[in-house]
Scaffold this active site. Sequence first.
Site, PDB file in Angstrom:
ATOM      1  CE  LYS A 192      51.226  46.105  44.536  1.00 47.58           C
ATOM      2  NZ  LYS A 192      51.761  47.427  44.268  1.00 47.58           N
ATOM      3  CE  LYS A 251      43.727  45.370  47.976  1.00 50.39           C
ATOM      4  NZ  LYS A 251      44.547  45.108  46.794  1.00 50.39           N
TER       5      LYS A 251
HETATM    6  N1  LIG Z   1      46.128  52.837  42.519  1.00 49.17           N
HETATM    7  C1  LIG Z   1      47.395  52.454  42.618  1.00 49.17           C
HETATM    8  O1  LIG Z   1      48.316  53.285  42.744  1.00 49.17           O
HETATM    9  C2  LIG Z   1      47.773  50.997  42.532  1.00 49.17           C
HETATM   10  C3  LIG Z   1      49.113  50.668  42.276  1.00 49.17           C
HETATM   11  C4  LIG Z   1      49.482  49.319  42.157  1.00 49.17           C
HETATM   12  C5  LIG Z   1      48.525  48.340  42.310  1.00 49.17           C
HETATM   13  N2  LIG Z   1      47.220  48.680  42.596  1.00 49.17           N
HETATM   14  C6  LIG Z   1      46.247  47.597  42.726  1.00 49.17           C
HETATM   15  O2  LIG Z   1      45.525  47.571  41.506  1.00 49.17           O
HETATM   16  C7  LIG Z   1      44.179  47.150  41.740  1.00 49.17           C
HETATM   17  C8  LIG Z   1      43.220  48.216  41.222  1.00 49.17           C
HETATM   18  O3  LIG Z   1      43.496  49.436  41.915  1.00 49.17           O
HETATM   19  P1  LIG Z   1      42.800  50.826  41.502  1.00 49.17           P
HETATM   20  O4  LIG Z   1      43.519  51.879  42.255  1.00 49.17           O
HETATM   21  O5  LIG Z   1      42.668  50.889  40.027  1.00 49.17           O
HETATM   22  O6  LIG Z   1      41.362  50.616  42.169  1.00 49.17           O
HETATM   23  P2  LIG Z   1      39.983  51.358  41.820  1.00 49.17           P
HETATM   24  O7  LIG Z   1      40.200  52.634  41.113  1.00 49.17           O
HETATM   25  O8  LIG Z   1      39.221  51.351  43.095  1.00 49.17           O
HETATM   26  O9  LIG Z   1      39.284  50.342  40.773  1.00 49.17           O
HETATM   27  C9  LIG Z   1      38.859  49.088  41.203  1.00 49.17           C
HETATM   28  C10 LIG Z   1      38.267  48.333  40.033  1.00 49.17           C
HETATM   29  O10 LIG Z   1      37.867  47.052  40.502  1.00 49.17           O
HETATM   30  C11 LIG Z   1      36.509  46.827  40.098  1.00 49.17           C
HETATM   31  N3  LIG Z   1      35.844  45.926  41.016  1.00 49.17           N
HETATM   32  C12 LIG Z   1      35.829  45.987  42.358  1.00 49.17           C
HETATM   33  N4  LIG Z   1      35.125  44.957  42.869  1.00 49.17           N
HETATM   34  C13 LIG Z   1      34.675  44.228  41.816  1.00 49.17           C
HETATM   35  C14 LIG Z   1      33.923  43.036  41.690  1.00 49.17           C
HETATM   36  N5  LIG Z   1      33.454  42.373  42.759  1.00 49.17           N
HETATM   37  N6  LIG Z   1      33.664  42.566  40.452  1.00 49.17           N
HETATM   38  C15 LIG Z   1      34.134  43.217  39.368  1.00 49.17           C
HETATM   39  N7  LIG Z   1      34.874  44.356  39.416  1.00 49.17           N
HETATM   40  C16 LIG Z   1      35.143  44.844  40.627  1.00 49.17           C
HETATM   41  C17 LIG Z   1      35.905  48.206  40.094  1.00 49.17           C
HETATM   42  O11 LIG Z   1      34.706  48.208  39.359  1.00 49.17           O
HETATM   43  P3  LIG Z   1      33.537  49.275  39.662  1.00 49.17           P
HETATM   44  O12 LIG Z   1      33.864  50.470  38.839  1.00 49.17           O
HETATM   45  O13 LIG Z   1      32.318  48.564  39.242  1.00 49.17           O
HETATM   46  O14 LIG Z   1      33.563  49.556  41.150  1.00 49.17           O
HETATM   47  C18 LIG Z   1      37.025  49.001  39.429  1.00 49.17           C
HETATM   48  O15 LIG Z   1      37.030  48.806  38.037  1.00 49.17           O
HETATM   49  C19 LIG Z   1      44.071  46.896  43.252  1.00 49.17           C
HETATM   50  O16 LIG Z   1      44.291  45.543  43.504  1.00 49.17           O
HETATM   51  C20 LIG Z   1      45.207  47.735  43.818  1.00 49.17           C
HETATM   52  O17 LIG Z   1      45.650  47.239  45.068  1.00 49.17           O
HETATM   53  C21 LIG Z   1      46.824  49.989  42.669  1.00 49.17           C
END
Ligand SMILES: NC(=O)c1ccc[n+]([C@@H]2O[C@H](COP(=O)([O-])OP(=O)(O)OC[C@H]3O[C@@H](n4cnc5c(N)ncnc54)[C@H](OP(=O)(O)O)[C@@H]3O)[C@@H](O)[C@H]2O)c1
Length: 295
Positions: A173, A242
């Site tokens: 990834k 990150k």
């Molecule tokens: N967005 C994209 O296009 C994409 C594509 C591929 C992969 N990713 C990867 O997928 C993952 C999620 O991305 P996202 O875009 O969905 O991020 P996001 O919208 O910022 O959501 C992050 C999630 O993680 C939770 N979280 C953060 N810190 C936490 C902790 N200490 N304990 C428990 N829960 C925690 C948040 O909960 P709260 O609501 O409580 O903050 C939220 O549910 C990341 O690793 C990212 O790199 C993202």
Amino acid sequence: MSPLTVGFAGLGRMGTPMAARIAGHGFPLAVWNRTPRDTGQLAGRGARLAGTLRDLASGSNVIITMVSDGAAALSVWAEPGGLLEACTPGTIGIDMSTTGPHAAREIAARAALAGVRFLDAPVSGSVALAEQGTLTTMVGGEPTVLARAMPVLQAITGKQLHLGPQGAGAAMKLAVNIMIATVNQAVAEGLALAAEAGIDPRDAYDAFLVSAVSSPFLRYKRDAYLSPGNGPVSFTTALMAKDLQLALDIAEVAELPFRLTAAAKESLDRASAAGFGDADFACLARLLRPGSAPA
Ligand SMILES: NC(=O)c1ccc[n+]([C@@H]2O[C@H](COP(=O)([O-])OP(=O)(O)OC[C@H]3O[C@@H](n4cnc5c(N)ncnc54)[C@H](OP(=O)(O)O)[C@@H]3O)[C@@H](O)[C@H]2O)c1
């Protein structure tokens, strides 16, 4: 063999549509998020809201996490009150967050102590692909565990690639994301060069799309690059930075000169410092526009 019952932790931009697809495929589903969120859409599809991780784990034989980074994933799985304390031995644990291989292997080792069969299965593709179920997942772990979890992964993803043992999916990834981040930088510079020559950005972008560099990424990011800052945020500048840091950490230890990754990381850090950390990472196209603040 008992039917698959799923627990899903992390209802952010990616987690919510992924969980919705699992419910939509008829799997019994419990969901959890650290902070309260509107889960009406998931409840409407039959998902149960779990109040605690223990509650999420009870009754689930497949548990998926989709949280921000390795620290968040470690905390959800392995801290006191975390999933591993409550999982029944034999449970399949799947972390689909982008954590890097070190965190993935650490969670895997702790999971093994709890009798949990762990896969790292991060995804490539963004929110629109999560909604369509056409993400690609890159998986590290035992093939037999992957085979057992496959029906759930097929509800979320269009392609499932087994790359090797635990940690391999997480490493792959990062390999994909350093390429996306450097393409992001290149698109911003290409658009800036075209704008400097007086070419309309839409014409320039459409030229990219029929040139040799065209790709699915360029196709689905068109609006984000042409109206950076106006559309929905799919993937934040901070999360991409990150991922690049995780890759640079690996490169440093292996003494690999990752110059493009370092340059892309520096641009993203400047964008974050200018207040764009929560903006879509395509914001570089805005910051590099002739006459804009330097990025
Ligand atoms: N967005 C994209 O296009 C994409 C594509 C591929 C992969 N990713 C990867 O997928 C993952 C999620 O991305 P996202 O875009 O969905 O991020 P996001 O919208 O910022 O959501 C992050 C999630 O993680 C939770 N979280 C953060 N810190 C936490 C902790 N200490 N304990 C428990 N829960 C925690 C948040 O909960 P709260 O609501 O409580 O903050 C939220 O549910 C990341 O690793 C990212 O790199 C993202």
